[in-house]
Design a protein around this motif. Structure first.
Motif, short mmCIF file in Angstrom:
data_model
loop_
_atom_site.label_atom_id
_atom_site.label_comp_id
_atom_site.label_asym_id
_atom_site.label_seq_id
_atom_site.Cartn_x
_atom_site.Cartn_y
_atom_site.Cartn_z
N THR A 60 -72.25 11.87 32.32
CA THR A 60 -73.30 12.62 31.66
C THR A 60 -72.69 13.32 30.44
OG1 THR A 60 -74.43 13.00 33.76
CG2 THR A 60 -75.05 14.43 31.92
N TYR A 61 -73.27 13.07 29.27
CA TYR A 61 -72.76 13.62 28.02
C TYR A 61 -73.42 14.96 27.72
CZ TYR A 61 -71.23 8.82 27.75
OH TYR A 61 -70.65 7.63 28.05
N ASN A 62 -72.80 15.74 26.84
CA ASN A 62 -73.35 17.04 26.47
C ASN A 62 -74.75 16.94 25.87
OD1 ASN A 62 -71.68 15.90 24.19
ND2 ASN A 62 -72.71 17.54 23.09
N THR A 63 -75.14 15.77 25.42
CA THR A 63 -76.47 15.55 24.86
C THR A 63 -77.53 15.33 25.94
OG1 THR A 63 -76.05 13.18 24.74
CG2 THR A 63 -75.54 14.50 22.77
N GLY A 64 -77.09 15.16 27.20
CA GLY A 64 -78.00 14.85 28.29
C GLY A 64 -78.10 13.35 28.56
N ASP A 65 -77.61 12.51 27.63
CA ASP A 65 -77.60 11.06 27.84
C ASP A 65 -76.60 10.72 28.93
OD1 ASP A 65 -79.48 10.43 25.79
OD2 ASP A 65 -77.89 10.67 24.30
N THR A 66 -76.79 9.56 29.57
CA THR A 66 -75.88 9.13 30.62
C THR A 66 -75.43 7.70 30.38
OG1 THR A 66 -77.69 8.32 32.02
CG2 THR A 66 -77.00 10.61 32.36
N SER A 67 -74.34 7.34 31.03
CA SER A 67 -73.83 5.97 31.06
C SER A 67 -73.45 5.65 32.50
CB SER A 67 -72.56 5.81 30.21
OG SER A 67 -72.81 5.99 28.85
N THR A 68 -73.76 4.44 32.94
CA THR A 68 -73.31 3.98 34.25
C THR A 68 -72.11 3.08 34.04
OG1 THR A 68 -75.55 4.08 35.12
CG2 THR A 68 -73.97 2.74 36.35
N PHE A 69 -71.00 3.41 34.67
CA PHE A 69 -69.72 2.73 34.52
C PHE A 69 -69.44 1.95 35.80
CE2 PHE A 69 -64.88 3.62 34.64
CZ PHE A 69 -64.57 2.44 33.99
N ALA A 70 -69.42 0.62 35.71
CA ALA A 70 -69.05 -0.24 36.85
C ALA A 70 -67.59 -0.63 36.65
CB ALA A 70 -69.94 -1.47 36.90
N TYR A 71 -66.76 -0.40 37.65
CA TYR A 71 -65.31 -0.56 37.44
C TYR A 71 -64.61 -1.20 38.63
CZ TYR A 71 -65.22 3.60 40.37
OH TYR A 71 -65.39 4.49 41.40
N ASN A 72 -63.42 -1.71 38.32
CA ASN A 72 -62.43 -2.10 39.32
C ASN A 72 -61.26 -1.15 39.15
OD1 ASN A 72 -63.63 -4.42 40.56
ND2 ASN A 72 -63.32 -5.47 38.62
N ARG A 73 -60.75 -0.64 40.27
CA ARG A 73 -59.70 0.38 40.24
C ARG A 73 -58.41 -0.18 40.80
NH1 ARG A 73 -62.38 4.06 43.13
NH2 ARG A 73 -61.57 3.19 45.06
N THR A 74 -57.32 0.06 40.08
CA THR A 74 -55.99 -0.31 40.55
C THR A 74 -55.12 0.94 40.58
OG1 THR A 74 -55.22 -0.84 38.31
CG2 THR A 74 -56.13 -2.66 39.60
N VAL A 75 -54.10 0.90 41.43
CA VAL A 75 -53.18 2.03 41.55
C VAL A 75 -51.76 1.52 41.36
CG1 VAL A 75 -52.33 3.88 43.04
CG2 VAL A 75 -54.73 3.17 43.19
N THR A 76 -51.03 2.17 40.49
CA THR A 76 -49.61 1.90 40.33
C THR A 76 -48.88 3.23 40.55
OG1 THR A 76 -49.75 2.27 37.94
CG2 THR A 76 -49.90 0.00 38.70
N THR A 77 -47.61 3.16 40.86
CA THR A 77 -46.82 4.37 41.05
C THR A 77 -45.71 4.39 40.01
OG1 THR A 77 -47.32 4.34 43.40
CG2 THR A 77 -45.48 5.71 42.71
N VAL A 78 -45.66 5.47 39.25
CA VAL A 78 -44.65 5.63 38.21
C VAL A 78 -43.83 6.87 38.57
CG1 VAL A 78 -44.23 5.98 35.75
CG2 VAL A 78 -46.18 4.58 36.49
N ASP A 79 -42.55 6.68 38.87
CA ASP A 79 -41.67 7.78 39.27
C ASP A 79 -42.27 8.62 40.41
OD1 ASP A 79 -39.75 7.05 37.36
OD2 ASP A 79 -40.69 8.28 35.80
N GLY A 80 -42.88 7.95 41.38
CA GLY A 80 -43.44 8.63 42.54
C GLY A 80 -44.82 9.23 42.32
#
Length: 149
Positions: A60-80
């Motif tokens: 939700t943006y400060n203007t009141g407009d919205t966006s729907t974000f469809a995503y794939n999530r990955t996890v990596t570990t950097v220095d713990g």
């Protein structure tokens, strides 16, 4: 993000609540910040507290407009430190059709999970690469019959 009840070494049902409030780099328009919030109930333990997957999120943006974000999530570990990268597309609303990436660098978790984990914090960045929508095409008028060309 918070966990209620706190996540422990034993898998258990917990409610996860996340909130983000991000400033945006000025792009010459009225949008200057974006927020998101989500709540879900899942089974978690300290062993799988941060994991990949897919989902949707509404910005939700400060203007009141919205966006729907469809995503794939990955996890990596950097220095713990877990780095969670969600990449995908804005599927509806403002910037529909644009590519987006949200990266969260989370604080290092206690590897022994002593006392459980009630919350996790981290630095979040969001990039939306706007896709230019083509404007209406101008059609050349066909010469009318009998024009003197």
């Amino acid at each position: 993000m918070t966990y209620d009840p706190p996540v422990t070494l034993t898998p258990q049902v917990t409610t996860v609540h996340g909130v983000g409030d991000l400033p945006l780099c000025p792009v010459g328009g009225p949008i200057s910040s974006v927020q998101y919030e989500y709540t879900t109930t899942i089974t978690k333990s300290c062993i799988d507290i941060v994991e990949g997957g897919s989902g949707t999120r509404v910005f939700t943006y400060n203007t009141g407009d919205t966006s729907t974000f469809a995503y794939n999530r990955t996890v990596t570990t950097v220095d713990g430190v877990p780095v969670v990268t969600a990449t995908g597309t804005i599927t509806a609303g403002e910037f529909a059709g644009a590519l987006a990436e949200q990266v969260t660098v989370q604080a290092a978790l206690n590897p022994l999970c002593l006392g459980g984990v009630a919350s996790v914090t981290g630095a979040v960045t969001l990039a939306i690469v706007s896709v230019q929508k083509p404007g209406p095409r101008r059609r050349r008028a066909a010469p009318s019959p009998g024009s003197g060309s």
